[in-house]
Design a protein around this motif. Sequence first.
Motif, PDB file in Angstrom:
ATOM      1  N   LYS A 188    -161.175  57.958 -12.839  1.00  0.00           N
ATOM      2  CA  LYS A 188    -161.143  57.586 -11.416  1.00  0.00           C
ATOM      3  C   LYS A 188    -160.182  58.492 -10.657  1.00  0.00           C
ATOM      4  O   LYS A 188    -160.457  58.920  -9.535  1.00  0.00           O
ATOM      5  CB  LYS A 188    -160.697  56.129 -11.269  1.00  0.00           C
ATOM      6  CG  LYS A 188    -161.745  55.138 -11.683  1.00  0.00           C
ATOM      7  CD  LYS A 188    -161.333  53.720 -11.284  1.00  0.00           C
ATOM      8  CE  LYS A 188    -162.283  52.705 -11.872  1.00  0.00           C
ATOM      9  NZ  LYS A 188    -161.577  51.559 -12.465  1.00  0.00           N
ATOM     10  N   PHE A 189    -159.057  58.772 -11.292  1.00  0.00           N
ATOM     11  CA  PHE A 189    -158.058  59.620 -10.625  1.00  0.00           C
ATOM     12  C   PHE A 189    -158.603  61.032 -10.429  1.00  0.00           C
ATOM     13  O   PHE A 189    -158.417  61.642  -9.369  1.00  0.00           O
ATOM     14  CB  PHE A 189    -156.766  59.647 -11.448  1.00  0.00           C
ATOM     15  CG  PHE A 189    -155.628  60.358 -10.770  1.00  0.00           C
ATOM     16  CD1 PHE A 189    -155.125  59.897  -9.564  1.00  0.00           C
ATOM     17  CD2 PHE A 189    -155.054  61.489 -11.330  1.00  0.00           C
ATOM     18  CE1 PHE A 189    -154.080  60.548  -8.927  1.00  0.00           C
ATOM     19  CE2 PHE A 189    -154.007  62.144 -10.705  1.00  0.00           C
ATOM     20  CZ  PHE A 189    -153.520  61.671  -9.500  1.00  0.00           C
ATOM     21  N   ASP A 227    -158.923  54.863 -15.898  1.00  0.00           N
ATOM     22  CA  ASP A 227    -158.185  55.249 -14.699  1.00  0.00           C
ATOM     23  C   ASP A 227    -158.134  56.759 -14.528  1.00  0.00           C
ATOM     24  O   ASP A 227    -158.205  57.257 -13.416  1.00  0.00           O
ATOM     25  CB  ASP A 227    -156.751  54.706 -14.779  1.00  0.00           C
ATOM     26  CG  ASP A 227    -156.638  53.342 -14.126  1.00  0.00           C
ATOM     27  OD1 ASP A 227    -157.686  52.775 -13.774  1.00  0.00           O
ATOM     28  OD2 ASP A 227    -155.504  52.860 -13.955  1.00  0.00           O
ATOM     29  N   TYR A 228    -158.012  57.493 -15.630  1.00  0.00           N
ATOM     30  CA  TYR A 228    -157.861  58.934 -15.450  1.00  0.00           C
ATOM     31  C   TYR A 228    -159.140  59.585 -14.941  1.00  0.00           C
ATOM     32  O   TYR A 228    -159.070  60.601 -14.251  1.00  0.00           O
ATOM     33  CB  TYR A 228    -157.301  59.639 -16.690  1.00  0.00           C
ATOM     34  CG  TYR A 228    -158.026  59.390 -17.983  1.00  0.00           C
ATOM     35  CD1 TYR A 228    -157.528  58.489 -18.914  1.00  0.00           C
ATOM     36  CD2 TYR A 228    -159.190  60.070 -18.293  1.00  0.00           C
ATOM     37  CE1 TYR A 228    -158.171  58.264 -20.106  1.00  0.00           C
ATOM     38  CE2 TYR A 228    -159.841  59.853 -19.487  1.00  0.00           C
ATOM     39  CZ  TYR A 228    -159.322  58.948 -20.393  1.00  0.00           C
ATOM     40  OH  TYR A 228    -159.984  58.731 -21.561  1.00  0.00           O
ATOM     41  N   THR A 269    -153.100  57.022 -15.634  1.00  0.00           N
ATOM     42  CA  THR A 269    -153.682  57.826 -14.563  1.00  0.00           C
ATOM     43  C   THR A 269    -153.896  59.273 -14.965  1.00  0.00           C
ATOM     44  O   THR A 269    -154.801  59.924 -14.477  1.00  0.00           O
ATOM     45  CB  THR A 269    -152.777  57.771 -13.322  1.00  0.00           C
ATOM     46  OG1 THR A 269    -152.497  56.412 -13.027  1.00  0.00           O
ATOM     47  CG2 THR A 269    -153.444  58.411 -12.136  1.00  0.00           C
ATOM     48  N   GLN A 276    -145.148  59.246 -12.929  1.00  0.00           N
ATOM     49  CA  GLN A 276    -145.456  58.862 -11.561  1.00  0.00           C
ATOM     50  C   GLN A 276    -144.970  59.943 -10.597  1.00  0.00           C
ATOM     51  O   GLN A 276    -145.607  60.218  -9.590  1.00  0.00           O
ATOM     52  CB  GLN A 276    -144.858  57.489 -11.231  1.00  0.00           C
ATOM     53  CG  GLN A 276    -145.503  56.792 -10.044  1.00  0.00           C
ATOM     54  CD  GLN A 276    -146.979  56.444 -10.246  1.00  0.00           C
ATOM     55  OE1 GLN A 276    -147.779  57.267 -10.673  1.00  0.00           O
ATOM     56  NE2 GLN A 276    -147.347  55.213  -9.920  1.00  0.00           N
ATOM     57  N   PHE A 314    -152.155  55.914  -8.130  1.00  0.00           N
ATOM     58  CA  PHE A 314    -152.578  54.660  -8.763  1.00  0.00           C
ATOM     59  C   PHE A 314    -151.390  53.872  -9.273  1.00  0.00           C
ATOM     60  O   PHE A 314    -150.264  54.352  -9.339  1.00  0.00           O
ATOM     61  CB  PHE A 314    -153.517  54.938  -9.936  1.00  0.00           C
ATOM     62  CG  PHE A 314    -154.880  55.423  -9.547  1.00  0.00           C
ATOM     63  CD1 PHE A 314    -155.180  55.750  -8.235  1.00  0.00           C
ATOM     64  CD2 PHE A 314    -155.864  55.560 -10.499  1.00  0.00           C
ATOM     65  CE1 PHE A 314    -156.442  56.205  -7.885  1.00  0.00           C
ATOM     66  CE2 PHE A 314    -157.132  56.016 -10.169  1.00  0.00           C
ATOM     67  CZ  PHE A 314    -157.417  56.344  -8.862  1.00  0.00           C
ATOM     68  N   ILE A 347    -147.622  62.453 -10.618  1.00  0.00           N
ATOM     69  CA  ILE A 347    -148.785  61.993  -9.860  1.00  0.00           C
ATOM     70  C   ILE A 347    -148.517  62.134  -8.358  1.00  0.00           C
ATOM     71  O   ILE A 347    -149.404  62.531  -7.594  1.00  0.00           O
ATOM     72  CB  ILE A 347    -149.139  60.545 -10.256  1.00  0.00           C
ATOM     73  CG1 ILE A 347    -149.676  60.558 -11.685  1.00  0.00           C
ATOM     74  CG2 ILE A 347    -150.152  59.947  -9.310  1.00  0.00           C
ATOM     75  CD1 ILE A 347    -149.671  59.223 -12.363  1.00  0.00           C
ATOM     76  N   ASP A 352    -150.824  52.482 -12.470  1.00  0.00           N
ATOM     77  CA  ASP A 352    -150.231  52.634 -13.797  1.00  0.00           C
ATOM     78  C   ASP A 352    -150.173  54.104 -14.212  1.00  0.00           C
ATOM     79  O   ASP A 352    -151.173  54.678 -14.622  1.00  0.00           O
ATOM     80  CB  ASP A 352    -151.057  51.841 -14.815  1.00  0.00           C
ATOM     81  CG  ASP A 352    -150.346  51.750 -16.143  1.00  0.00           C
ATOM     82  OD1 ASP A 352    -149.330  52.451 -16.312  1.00  0.00           O
ATOM     83  OD2 ASP A 352    -150.802  50.987 -17.012  1.00  0.00           O
ATOM     84  N   PRO A 353    -148.990  54.719 -14.113  1.00  0.00           N
ATOM     85  CA  PRO A 353    -148.902  56.144 -14.424  1.00  0.00           C
ATOM     86  C   PRO A 353    -149.237  56.447 -15.885  1.00  0.00           C
ATOM     87  O   PRO A 353    -149.557  57.583 -16.223  1.00  0.00           O
ATOM     88  CB  PRO A 353    -147.444  56.490 -14.126  1.00  0.00           C
ATOM     89  CG  PRO A 353    -146.714  55.207 -14.206  1.00  0.00           C
ATOM     90  CD  PRO A 353    -147.678  54.141 -13.793  1.00  0.00           C
TER      91      PRO A 353
END
Lengths: 343, 348
Positions: free
Chosen positions: B244-245, B241-242, A101, A160, A95, A163, A97-98
């Motif tokens: 979704k991730f 977001d987390y 995320t 990131q 994604f 990720i 924005d780390p």
Amino acid sequence: MALLEVNHLDVRFALRLGEVHALRDVNFTLERGERLGIVGESGAGKSVAAFSLLNLIAKPGFIAGGEVRFDGQQLNSMSERALRKVRGNRISMIFQDPMMTLNPVLSIGEQMLECLKAHRRISSKEARAIALDKLYQVQIPSPETRLDQYPHELSGGMRQRIIIAIALLLDPDIIIADEPTTALDVTIQAEIMALLLELCEKHNVGLILITHDLGVVSQVTQRMLVMYAGRVIEQGPTREIINDPQHPYTQGLINALPQMATPGEKLNQIRGSMPSLSNLPSGCAFHPRCDFINRADGQPRPACTQQVPGFVESGNCQVACHMVAELIDKEATDEARLKETNP
Amino acid sequence: MIAFLVKRLFHALLVMFVISIIAFAIQDNLGDPIQQMVGQSVPESERAELREELGLNDPFLVQYARFAINAAQFDFGYSYVFNQPTTEVIARHLPATLELVAAATFLIITLSVPIGVYSAIKPRAWLSRFFMGISIVGISIPVFLTAIMLIQLFAIGVSWTPFPVDTAWGSWLNDLISTEGGMPAYGRGNPVPVFGTWETNFASLEGLTYLVLPAVSLASIMLPLFIRLIRAEMLEVMQSDYVKFARAKGISMRRIYFLHALKNTMLPVITVGGVQIGTLVAYTILTETVFQWPGMGLMFLDAIERSDIPLIVTYLMIVGLIFVITNTIVDLIYGLVNPTVKLTGKPA
Ligand SMILES: Nc1ncnc2c1ncn2[C@@H]1O[C@H](COP(=O)(O)OP(=O)(O)OP(=O)(O)O)[C@@H](O)[C@H]1O
Ligand SMILES: [Mg+2]
């Protein structure tokens, strides 16, 4: 047959004020190990396209038509259960924005191991070893201590990298990276991009790279899509499009690059902004901004307010534009006439 | 951890200091203690002597200092009515209140978490809509009304006969909407002694039945609030977001709901909820009155009626103390759940 095949993908959002058509007739393919760039300005539908590949569009959005074929299976009609086996395992995502995320209340280790354990029957010890190996590959200093740390203890670039390590955990066939470096410090952007590229190349992982940065696209990808208002308006080999863009929008994008400006003068820009998806102009959605056709008297060409005829082939590229279609038509008839007169 | 506790202790002392000033001001300004102590026939000269002897003519600050020093040793003087140290009176009533609050808290937590989570996961299901509707109604009904309705339904019982009684289906339906009553709704029954003044309702089935109605009506104040809070937080977290991730990683929805989302949902709920649980102690006044539950709330109302000022002041101080203690515990729990809070006192 290509590894990933997207045919006539159509995604909509059922909003209270009416339906928003976020993706229309999107078609593309991705071969094993190939790298594909998707560009377009904000709101063009790039993220929607990325999420819809794994059927991760959240309500009120839904896939209204078309198909996503991956390795012979149709992903968009699969059960959640079967899809889960693909997500994070054979196709994984990175994604933008780390900072957002990773889950703030779970340790890095928990977030890595859960992914491995969701897809493989392995012991915690084995999972740990794999996680450490991936952390090592993304060049994180002292990987062992990272496993017990929480996201807030790490910088954006570091996160990131983690990720990326998570995306690589199960040796996927494809990674979808949605603006993976946009939220990062400029000095780290190139580093992270290079790392991602190197790892994809090394493991023969296909990459779908969504970005605003045409420079990165031209360096990294073999083919690219240009999106505008939910449609693909031009696609083909990256080098051809960058060197000789056909669609006026693509031309505008490339012209707007800082290195295209004459020193001492203002940067070039495409005037206006992208229309809202719920209120698209008739015909070609780009015509109100198109310099090419409005130059003479400010009126759009009548033809451009009609539906775009679909893709025309231009070299190895496909372009959806009235002007280009007419030009090619004209060339063809000219050529035919030439042949007739000089047999 | 030690630093955290020290910091919290300092906060607690500050809060208790403010409360003590308020309590002392009440004591200083409400009525004349001499009047309460002696009979009508005592002459004015004797009264003046007594006043001097008790230090009531000293400057405000001196009197406050004396009060504070005594209070720090849990000495708040004698209750006029009971003629006992007020702390002893409180100690007799405290267990009943604490048990009531504990039972209500238990109900709130065990009901609000599953209901809140469910109605966030399935916002469109009819059951979710039902819970949301009920919780709106619940928020707007005052406690004493809830309590009286509970008493009518489950202690006294109602027999409605809107359907014909002479048919099988009619009497079956009548039975269905009627209630039997019989639940105890007055006092604590026969609580089992534990040690000292502590008698518990938790040790016997009979004791528990006495707890049911008061605990339900006390819980009814906070339960809707908690359900809505948890639902709102969970809905927001599910958009993050987390989450979704986690879905993009192929994690099962069950794990996403109950680990990824719930843990984040609970952070604000613990903060807000902790304060609310603390205020439950104060809310017991109404519940205890309706159910004649012999706790501190009932005692406090009594003390007000009889102008038992030392007892009123002691009650205020003790409730303040309980509030401070629960808040500290809540902060500790929050620190344990949220890794971004270092219990060293400074945020990481
Ligand atoms: N949850 C949603 N509800 C309603 N409409 C949405 C939603 N998500 C996306 N859209 C619609 O889809 C369009 C495309 O959004 P998308 O996020 O794909 O843009 P993008 O190309 O990724 O832009 P950016 O470069 O800013 O990330 C938006 O303009 C919006 O109209
Ligand atoms: Mg996007």
